[in-house]
Scaffold this motif. Sequence first.
Motif, PDB file in Angstrom:
ATOM      1  N   GLY A 189      55.064 -14.041  -0.572  1.00 57.67           N
ATOM      2  CA  GLY A 189      55.526 -15.400  -0.375  1.00 57.67           C
ATOM      3  C   GLY A 189      54.978 -16.010   0.901  1.00 57.67           C
ATOM      4  O   GLY A 189      55.364 -17.110   1.291  1.00 57.67           O
ATOM      5  N   GLU A 190      54.063 -15.306   1.556  1.00 59.94           N
ATOM      6  CA  GLU A 190      53.457 -15.787   2.805  1.00 59.94           C
ATOM      7  C   GLU A 190      51.947 -15.766   2.640  1.00 59.94           C
ATOM      8  O   GLU A 190      51.402 -14.889   1.965  1.00 59.94           O
ATOM      9  CB  GLU A 190      53.858 -14.890   3.973  1.00 59.94           C
ATOM     10  CG  GLU A 190      55.352 -14.857   4.222  1.00 59.94           C
ATOM     11  CD  GLU A 190      55.765 -13.851   5.279  1.00 59.94           C
ATOM     12  OE1 GLU A 190      54.872 -13.228   5.900  1.00 59.94           O
ATOM     13  OE2 GLU A 190      56.971 -13.676   5.485  1.00 59.94           O
ATOM     14  N   ASP A 191      51.288 -16.708   3.274  1.00 52.04           N
ATOM     15  CA  ASP A 191      49.837 -16.759   3.150  1.00 52.04           C
ATOM     16  C   ASP A 191      49.165 -16.892   4.506  1.00 52.04           C
ATOM     17  O   ASP A 191      49.811 -17.188   5.516  1.00 52.04           O
ATOM     18  CB  ASP A 191      49.409 -17.888   2.217  1.00 52.04           C
ATOM     19  CG  ASP A 191      49.926 -19.258   2.643  1.00 52.04           C
ATOM     20  OD1 ASP A 191      50.660 -19.347   3.646  1.00 52.04           O
ATOM     21  OD2 ASP A 191      49.599 -20.251   1.970  1.00 52.04           O
ATOM     22  N   VAL A 192      47.859 -16.630   4.508  1.00 53.85           N
ATOM     23  CA  VAL A 192      47.026 -16.779   5.700  1.00 53.85           C
ATOM     24  C   VAL A 192      45.747 -17.472   5.260  1.00 53.85           C
ATOM     25  O   VAL A 192      45.382 -17.444   4.084  1.00 53.85           O
ATOM     26  CB  VAL A 192      46.673 -15.423   6.355  1.00 53.85           C
ATOM     27  CG1 VAL A 192      47.910 -14.708   6.858  1.00 53.85           C
ATOM     28  CG2 VAL A 192      45.878 -14.535   5.418  1.00 53.85           C
ATOM     29  N   THR A 193      45.065 -18.084   6.204  1.00 53.14           N
ATOM     30  CA  THR A 193      43.773 -18.668   5.861  1.00 53.14           C
ATOM     31  C   THR A 193      42.751 -17.544   5.721  1.00 53.14           C
ATOM     32  O   THR A 193      42.904 -16.456   6.306  1.00 53.14           O
ATOM     33  CB  THR A 193      43.278 -19.664   6.934  1.00 53.14           C
ATOM     34  OG1 THR A 193      43.007 -18.958   8.144  1.00 53.14           O
ATOM     35  CG2 THR A 193      44.271 -20.792   7.162  1.00 53.14           C
ATOM     36  N   ILE A 194      41.713 -17.824   4.970  1.00 52.33           N
ATOM     37  CA  ILE A 194      40.626 -16.848   4.831  1.00 52.33           C
ATOM     38  C   ILE A 194      39.975 -16.621   6.203  1.00 52.33           C
ATOM     39  O   ILE A 194      39.572 -15.508   6.531  1.00 52.33           O
ATOM     40  CB  ILE A 194      39.594 -17.321   3.788  1.00 52.33           C
ATOM     41  CG1 ILE A 194      40.261 -17.467   2.413  1.00 52.33           C
ATOM     42  CG2 ILE A 194      38.391 -16.385   3.723  1.00 52.33           C
ATOM     43  CD1 ILE A 194      40.886 -16.183   1.872  1.00 52.33           C
ATOM     44  N   PHE A 195      39.937 -17.655   7.027  1.00 54.10           N
ATOM     45  CA  PHE A 195      39.429 -17.516   8.396  1.00 54.10           C
ATOM     46  C   PHE A 195      40.258 -16.495   9.173  1.00 54.10           C
ATOM     47  O   PHE A 195      39.717 -15.601   9.822  1.00 54.10           O
ATOM     48  CB  PHE A 195      39.442 -18.877   9.108  1.00 54.10           C
ATOM     49  CG  PHE A 195      38.940 -18.822  10.523  1.00 54.10           C
ATOM     50  CD1 PHE A 195      37.596 -18.989  10.798  1.00 54.10           C
ATOM     51  CD2 PHE A 195      39.811 -18.586  11.576  1.00 54.10           C
ATOM     52  CE1 PHE A 195      37.125 -18.925  12.114  1.00 54.10           C
ATOM     53  CE2 PHE A 195      39.361 -18.524  12.886  1.00 54.10           C
ATOM     54  CZ  PHE A 195      38.016 -18.688  13.155  1.00 54.10           C
ATOM     55  N   GLU A 196      41.592 -16.652   9.104  1.00 55.37           N
ATOM     56  CA  GLU A 196      42.481 -15.713   9.807  1.00 55.37           C
ATOM     57  C   GLU A 196      42.302 -14.289   9.284  1.00 55.37           C
ATOM     58  O   GLU A 196      42.289 -13.327  10.059  1.00 55.37           O
ATOM     59  CB  GLU A 196      43.941 -16.136   9.646  1.00 55.37           C
ATOM     60  CG  GLU A 196      44.297 -17.415  10.364  1.00 55.37           C
ATOM     61  CD  GLU A 196      45.639 -17.990   9.943  1.00 55.37           C
ATOM     62  OE1 GLU A 196      46.269 -18.634  10.806  1.00 55.37           O
ATOM     63  OE2 GLU A 196      46.056 -17.819   8.774  1.00 55.37           O
ATOM     64  N   LEU A 197      42.152 -14.159   7.969  1.00 50.33           N
ATOM     65  CA  LEU A 197      41.941 -12.841   7.375  1.00 50.33           C
ATOM     66  C   LEU A 197      40.643 -12.219   7.874  1.00 50.33           C
ATOM     67  O   LEU A 197      40.620 -11.047   8.253  1.00 50.33           O
ATOM     68  CB  LEU A 197      41.913 -12.953   5.845  1.00 50.33           C
ATOM     69  CG  LEU A 197      41.657 -11.639   5.109  1.00 50.33           C
ATOM     70  CD1 LEU A 197      42.837 -10.684   5.272  1.00 50.33           C
ATOM     71  CD2 LEU A 197      41.365 -11.911   3.645  1.00 50.33           C
ATOM     72  N   ALA A 198      39.577 -13.005   7.904  1.00 46.06           N
ATOM     73  CA  ALA A 198      38.285 -12.490   8.377  1.00 46.06           C
ATOM     74  C   ALA A 198      38.376 -12.033   9.830  1.00 46.06           C
ATOM     75  O   ALA A 198      37.862 -10.968  10.183  1.00 46.06           O
ATOM     76  CB  ALA A 198      37.212 -13.568   8.218  1.00 46.06           C
ATOM     77  N   GLU A 199      39.031 -12.828  10.657  1.00 41.94           N
ATOM     78  CA  GLU A 199      39.203 -12.459  12.064  1.00 41.94           C
ATOM     79  C   GLU A 199      40.034 -11.175  12.198  1.00 41.94           C
ATOM     80  O   GLU A 199      39.740 -10.317  13.029  1.00 41.94           O
ATOM     81  CB  GLU A 199      39.875 -13.601  12.836  1.00 41.94           C
ATOM     82  CG  GLU A 199      39.011 -14.840  12.973  1.00 41.94           C
ATOM     83  CD  GLU A 199      37.851 -14.665  13.932  1.00 41.94           C
ATOM     84  OE1 GLU A 199      38.040 -14.072  15.007  1.00 41.94           O
ATOM     85  OE2 GLU A 199      36.739 -15.123  13.606  1.00 41.94           O
ATOM     86  N   LEU A 200      41.056 -11.052  11.385  1.00 38.42           N
ATOM     87  CA  LEU A 200      41.924  -9.869  11.409  1.00 38.42           C
ATOM     88  C   LEU A 200      41.145  -8.621  11.001  1.00 38.42           C
ATOM     89  O   LEU A 200      41.217  -7.588  11.677  1.00 38.42           O
ATOM     90  CB  LEU A 200      43.125 -10.093  10.484  1.00 38.42           C
ATOM     91  CG  LEU A 200      44.208  -9.024  10.461  1.00 38.42           C
ATOM     92  CD1 LEU A 200      44.845  -8.836  11.836  1.00 38.42           C
ATOM     93  CD2 LEU A 200      45.272  -9.398   9.425  1.00 38.42           C
ATOM     94  N   VAL A 201      40.389  -8.719   9.913  1.00 41.03           N
ATOM     95  CA  VAL A 201      39.585  -7.577   9.459  1.00 41.03           C
ATOM     96  C   VAL A 201      38.554  -7.208  10.528  1.00 41.03           C
ATOM     97  O   VAL A 201      38.360  -6.024  10.833  1.00 41.03           O
ATOM     98  CB  VAL A 201      38.906  -7.878   8.107  1.00 41.03           C
ATOM     99  CG1 VAL A 201      37.890  -6.792   7.748  1.00 41.03           C
ATOM    100  CG2 VAL A 201      39.951  -8.018   7.006  1.00 41.03           C
ATOM    101  N   ALA A 202      37.913  -8.197  11.116  1.00 40.33           N
ATOM    102  CA  ALA A 202      36.920  -7.932  12.163  1.00 40.33           C
ATOM    103  C   ALA A 202      37.563  -7.209  13.352  1.00 40.33           C
ATOM    104  O   ALA A 202      37.026  -6.212  13.846  1.00 40.33           O
ATOM    105  CB  ALA A 202      36.273  -9.241  12.618  1.00 40.33           C
TER     106      ALA A 202
END
Length: 123
Positions: A48-61
Motif C-alpha cells: 500500500g506504499e510506493d516509491v519513485t523509480i528514481f528513489e528505488l534506483a538510488e536505494l539499490v545503488a
Amino acid sequence: KKSSVSSVDLWGTGKPRREFLHVDDLANAIVLVSEQYDSSLHLNIGTGEDVTIFELAELVARISGFEGEIVWDSKQPDGTSRKVLDVSRIKAMGWKPSIKLDDGIASTIEWYKKAVEKGEVRL
C-alpha cells in the motif's frame, strides 16, 4: 567482486511510482488468505506504499555499493505514472508486510552475489 561498470542506463525519467513487496511477505499472505479468507471479493496483497523509480534506483545503488552514474533516458517511456494497491481488506485481516524495502533489496543482492560465486547465475 566490485563492478567496473561506470554507469547504468535506466528508461524514463524515474518519476513514476511503484509498489514493491518481498516474495516472502507474499508467501505469508497467501497462506493466511488460504486459511482465513472466504469471500468472492478480490483481495490485493501489497504494501500500500510506493516509491519513485528514481528513489528505488538510488536505494539499490546505495545498498549495492554502486558508485557509478545513473543515466535516465527520458526518450524511453515511463509507463503508468502510479501503481499502488488498495490493501485495506488484507490489513483488516491483521496482515502487514514484515520486510522493509531496503532489507529486501539487501537480502536479494546478497543472494545474487552468493549465486554468482557458486556459478548458479551469470553477471
